[in-house]
Design a protein around this motif. Structure first.
Motif, PDB file in Angstrom:
ATOM      1  N   ASP A  97      38.117  42.432  39.900  1.00 18.50           N
ATOM      2  CA  ASP A  97      38.824  41.399  39.137  1.00 18.50           C
ATOM      3  C   ASP A  97      40.076  41.928  38.453  1.00 18.50           C
ATOM      4  OD1 ASP A  97      36.894  39.588  39.864  1.00 18.50           O
ATOM      5  OD2 ASP A  97      35.734  39.785  38.011  1.00 18.50           O
ATOM      6  N   ASP A  98      40.108  43.230  38.158  1.00 19.38           N
ATOM      7  CA  ASP A  98      41.249  43.812  37.463  1.00 19.38           C
ATOM      8  C   ASP A  98      41.526  45.219  37.982  1.00 19.38           C
ATOM      9  OD1 ASP A  98      43.335  44.109  35.678  1.00 19.38           O
ATOM     10  OD2 ASP A  98      42.047  44.695  33.998  1.00 19.38           O
ATOM     11  N   PRO A  99      41.880  45.334  39.270  1.00 18.68           N
ATOM     12  CA  PRO A  99      42.094  46.666  39.853  1.00 18.68           C
ATOM     13  C   PRO A  99      43.290  47.370  39.206  1.00 18.68           C
ATOM     14  CG  PRO A  99      42.807  44.948  41.373  1.00 18.68           C
ATOM     15  CD  PRO A  99      42.114  44.249  40.247  1.00 18.68           C
ATOM     16  N   ALA A 100      43.109  48.671  38.941  1.00 16.78           N
ATOM     17  CA  ALA A 100      44.165  49.437  38.269  1.00 16.78           C
ATOM     18  C   ALA A 100      45.156  50.051  39.255  1.00 16.78           C
ATOM     19  CB  ALA A 100      43.535  50.534  37.406  1.00 16.78           C
ATOM     20  N   GLU A 155      39.862  55.174  42.682  1.00 12.80           N
ATOM     21  CA  GLU A 155      39.473  54.277  41.590  1.00 12.80           C
ATOM     22  C   GLU A 155      37.957  54.101  41.618  1.00 12.80           C
ATOM     23  OE1 GLU A 155      40.753  49.998  39.570  1.00 12.80           O
ATOM     24  OE2 GLU A 155      41.807  50.732  41.354  1.00 12.80           O
ATOM     25  N   GLN A 198      44.657  47.020  44.490  1.00 14.90           N
ATOM     26  CA  GLN A 198      45.254  45.692  44.349  1.00 14.90           C
ATOM     27  C   GLN A 198      45.601  45.097  45.702  1.00 14.90           C
ATOM     28  OE1 GLN A 198      48.605  46.369  41.738  1.00 14.90           O
ATOM     29  NE2 GLN A 198      47.308  47.007  40.012  1.00 14.90           N
ATOM     30  N   ASP A 258      32.583  44.332  39.416  1.00 14.95           N
ATOM     31  CA  ASP A 258      33.367  43.156  39.016  1.00 14.95           C
ATOM     32  C   ASP A 258      34.668  43.563  38.336  1.00 14.95           C
ATOM     33  OD1 ASP A 258      31.544  41.401  40.073  1.00 14.95           O
ATOM     34  OD2 ASP A 258      30.523  41.007  38.173  1.00 14.95           O
ATOM     35  N   GLN A 259      34.616  44.622  37.549  1.00 14.75           N
ATOM     36  CA  GLN A 259      35.812  45.085  36.849  1.00 14.75           C
ATOM     37  C   GLN A 259      36.870  45.573  37.833  1.00 14.75           C
ATOM     38  OE1 GLN A 259      35.319  48.646  34.436  1.00 14.75           O
ATOM     39  NE2 GLN A 259      36.675  47.796  32.866  1.00 14.75           N
TER      40      GLN A 259
END
Length: 262
Positions: free
Chosen positions: A245-248, A236, A253, A241-242
């Motif tokens: 804050d919003d791990p794919a 990844e 995660q 921050d992306q």
């Protein structure tokens, strides 16, 4: 083109691969780094992040892939095509490497001032008075008292050694600095002070940085972009921050969740 001019990425990494028998150290890693940008490489122990840093620095020879760096005349040079003398000159002038163990990045039997001055001498400085004056100036920049200039690093604490290593690396005005777990093993209060210093110097000097860390808080504080590695592969990447804050990816995660649960 004037000295220091750049057009496009400062560092271009393509397809970097390193194997140790059947074990993958690093596999097909690619990214660009712009001037003044900070990239964090994160992952658990054994994920391949330190191997990647060693490949970029040419401490290890890759099995495949290229590392290209934009010289001050604008030329994008393949590091593998440089002579050993050219590569060493580049590492002494335009690159820095802050190692996890400061003892590996310092001359432990040489004074603090000598450690900084030695790098200046490596780029042609010969006037003792000016070398010592510049060394003293840089010790001040990394918050080491002037009266410690003749003390050897072995007399310093871990945090002071790291700050001295930073001064030694930055005194020649590099544009790219590699950092391998620079705050690992230090007390929390010492870590915080060192991170504040690194962040300030990176901003003031406009440094491009590739930093390897297992600490997501360090990555968030210092970096613009992040690469997450697992098993030698990039799984990844994106804005720091992306990603945090919003791990794919499930692995990312889990990394973020483990920090939140700590």
């Amino acid at each position: 083109m004037s000295a220091g001019a750049t057009c496009g990425p400062l560092l271009c990494v393509r397809g970097l691969t390193k194997r140790y028998g059947h074990r993958i150290g690093c596999a097909d890693v690619a990214f660009d780094l712009d001037p003044g940008e900070v990239l964090a490489i994160v992952g658990e122990s054994g994920s391949g992040k330190s191997t990647l840093l060693s490949l970029i620095a040419r401490d290890l020879a890759p099995d495949a892939g290229t590392v290209r760096y934009r010289l001050r005349d604008g030329t994008l040079a393949d590091l593998a095509a440089l002579s050993e003398a050219e590569r060493r000159h580049l590492m002494r002038t335009d690159w820095g490497f802050i190692r996890q163990d400061a003892a590996q990045g310092l001359r432990m039997g040489v004074s603090a001032g000598g450690n900084v001055g030695e790098r200046l001498m490596g780029v042609g400085a010969r006037h003792y008075g000016r070398i010592r004056s510049t060394a003293a100036e840089w010790l001040g920049k990394v918050e080491i008292a002037a009266d410690r200039i003749d003390d050897p690093p072995k007399a310093f604490s871990g945090g002071m050694r790291q700050r001295l290593q930073i001064a030694r690396n930055l005194v020649t005005g590099p544009r790219l600095v590699l950092m391998d777990e620079p705050t690992s093993g230090l007390d929390v209060s010492v870590q915080a002070r060192l991170l504040d210093l690194i962040r300030r110097l990176v901003a003031e000097l406009g440094l491009a940085v590739v930093i390897v860390t297992h600490d997501l808080a360090v990555a968030r504080l210092l970096s613009h972009r992040m690469i997450v590695m697992r098993g030698g592969r990039v799984i990844e990447s994106g804005l720091t921050d992306q990603v945090l804050d919003d791990p794919a990816e499930p692995y990312t995660q889990l990394l973020v969740a483990s920090v939140l649960a700590a």
